[in-house]
Write a protein that holds these residues in place. Structure first.
Motif, short mmCIF file in Angstrom:
data_model
loop_
_atom_site.label_atom_id
_atom_site.label_comp_id
_atom_site.label_asym_id
_atom_site.label_seq_id
_atom_site.Cartn_x
_atom_site.Cartn_y
_atom_site.Cartn_z
N PRO A 136 47.89 46.36 37.89
CA PRO A 136 47.42 45.12 38.53
C PRO A 136 47.31 45.28 40.05
O PRO A 136 48.29 45.22 40.77
CB PRO A 136 48.50 44.11 38.16
N THR A 137 46.10 45.48 40.52
CA THR A 137 45.87 45.57 41.96
C THR A 137 45.94 44.19 42.59
O THR A 137 46.00 43.17 41.89
CB THR A 137 44.47 46.17 42.22
N ARG A 138 45.89 44.15 43.88
CA ARG A 138 45.88 42.86 44.60
C ARG A 138 44.68 42.03 44.18
O ARG A 138 44.77 40.82 43.99
CB ARG A 138 45.87 43.09 46.10
N VAL A 140 43.05 42.12 41.29
CA VAL A 140 43.28 41.60 39.94
C VAL A 140 44.23 40.41 40.01
O VAL A 140 43.98 39.37 39.37
CB VAL A 140 43.85 42.70 39.01
N ARG A 141 45.30 40.52 40.77
CA ARG A 141 46.24 39.40 40.88
C ARG A 141 45.55 38.15 41.42
O ARG A 141 45.80 37.04 40.97
CB ARG A 141 47.41 39.79 41.78
N GLU A 142 44.65 38.34 42.38
CA GLU A 142 43.91 37.21 42.95
C GLU A 142 42.98 36.59 41.90
O GLU A 142 42.90 35.37 41.78
CB GLU A 142 43.12 37.67 44.17
N ARG A 143 42.28 37.43 41.14
CA ARG A 143 41.35 36.93 40.13
C ARG A 143 42.07 36.24 38.97
O ARG A 143 41.49 35.40 38.30
CB ARG A 143 40.47 38.06 39.59
N LEU A 144 43.32 36.58 38.73
CA LEU A 144 44.10 35.95 37.66
C LEU A 144 44.36 34.47 37.90
O LEU A 144 44.50 33.70 36.96
CB LEU A 144 45.44 36.65 37.48
N LYS A 145 44.36 34.07 39.15
CA LYS A 145 44.73 32.70 39.50
C LYS A 145 43.71 31.68 38.99
O LYS A 145 42.51 31.87 39.13
CB LYS A 145 44.86 32.56 41.01
N VAL A 150 43.35 33.92 29.84
CA VAL A 150 43.38 35.27 30.39
C VAL A 150 43.48 36.24 29.22
O VAL A 150 44.37 36.13 28.38
CB VAL A 150 44.58 35.46 31.35
N LEU A 152 44.00 40.07 28.66
CA LEU A 152 44.40 41.32 29.30
C LEU A 152 44.71 42.37 28.25
O LEU A 152 45.34 42.07 27.24
CB LEU A 152 45.66 41.12 30.15
N SER A 154 46.40 46.07 28.71
CA SER A 154 46.95 47.04 29.64
C SER A 154 47.41 48.25 28.86
O SER A 154 48.16 48.12 27.89
CB SER A 154 48.12 46.42 30.41
#
Length: 174
Positions: A136-138, A140-145, A150, A152, A154
């Motif tokens: 989870p890149t930054r 991806v974390r932003e897009r999760l909001k 969701v 996923l 992984s």
């Protein structure tokens, strides 16, 4: 994975995210929902691995469903796209519309040419689909909001990778 293929539908628009199961099996599963390939408006491709593009020749080629894919993934999936009628190239981070859906592709970390996940929005409702997510890149974390749903997948486990029976060169690349 044996194949990724996710249907996203509204009352007027139907898309597949990936076509990683056979065309025949996808058609069978669509029929269970009362749908046919002709009911689909598009196929979005997250990356070029066979478990994401296996069904493209049948679905896009025989049934004329437009394929949306970024340039590097299209180059890597050239053989599967050869029979696809309409291929539309998107740019990561740039939204576009299909029917009443707004699609936002975003970069993800995976062992592929230029892999992406997708946020699919209709009005205030959105879903995120990110498969084969390495980490989870930054971004991806932003897009999760703020997504209602969701999806996923992984699959990155450094210990499993190093202890597995894959060739050392592949382990280094991954």
């Amino acid at each position: 994975s044996r194949g990724n293929c996710t249907l996203v539908a509204t009352s007027t628009t139907r898309i597949l995210i990936d076509a990683g199961i056979s065309g025949r099996e996808t058609i069978r599963r669509l029929s269970l929902l009362g749908l046919s390939p002709e009911d689909l408006d598009a196929i979005l491709v997250g990356h070029e691995h066979s478990d994401h593009v296996q069904g493209l020749p049948v679905l896009a080629g025989r049934h004329g469903i437009p394929v949306y894919i970024n340039r590097e993934t299209a180059r890597a999936a050239e053989e599967k796209l050869a029979k696809a009628g309409t291929v539309r190239i998107f740019t990561n981070g740039q939204p576009w519309e299909i029917g009443d859906l707004t699609i936002l592709p975003f970069s993800v970390f995976h062992d592929a040419q230029d892999p992406v996940g997708f946020v699919v929005r209709q009005g205030e409702i959105s879903i995120l689909a990110a498969t084969d997510l390495g980490m989870p890149t930054r971004l991806v974390r932003e897009r999760l909001k703020g997504n209602r749903v969701v999806i996923l997948e992984s699959n990155h486990d450094p210990t499993m990778l190093m202890n597995g029976n894959r060739p050392w060169r592949l382990k280094q690349r991954i």
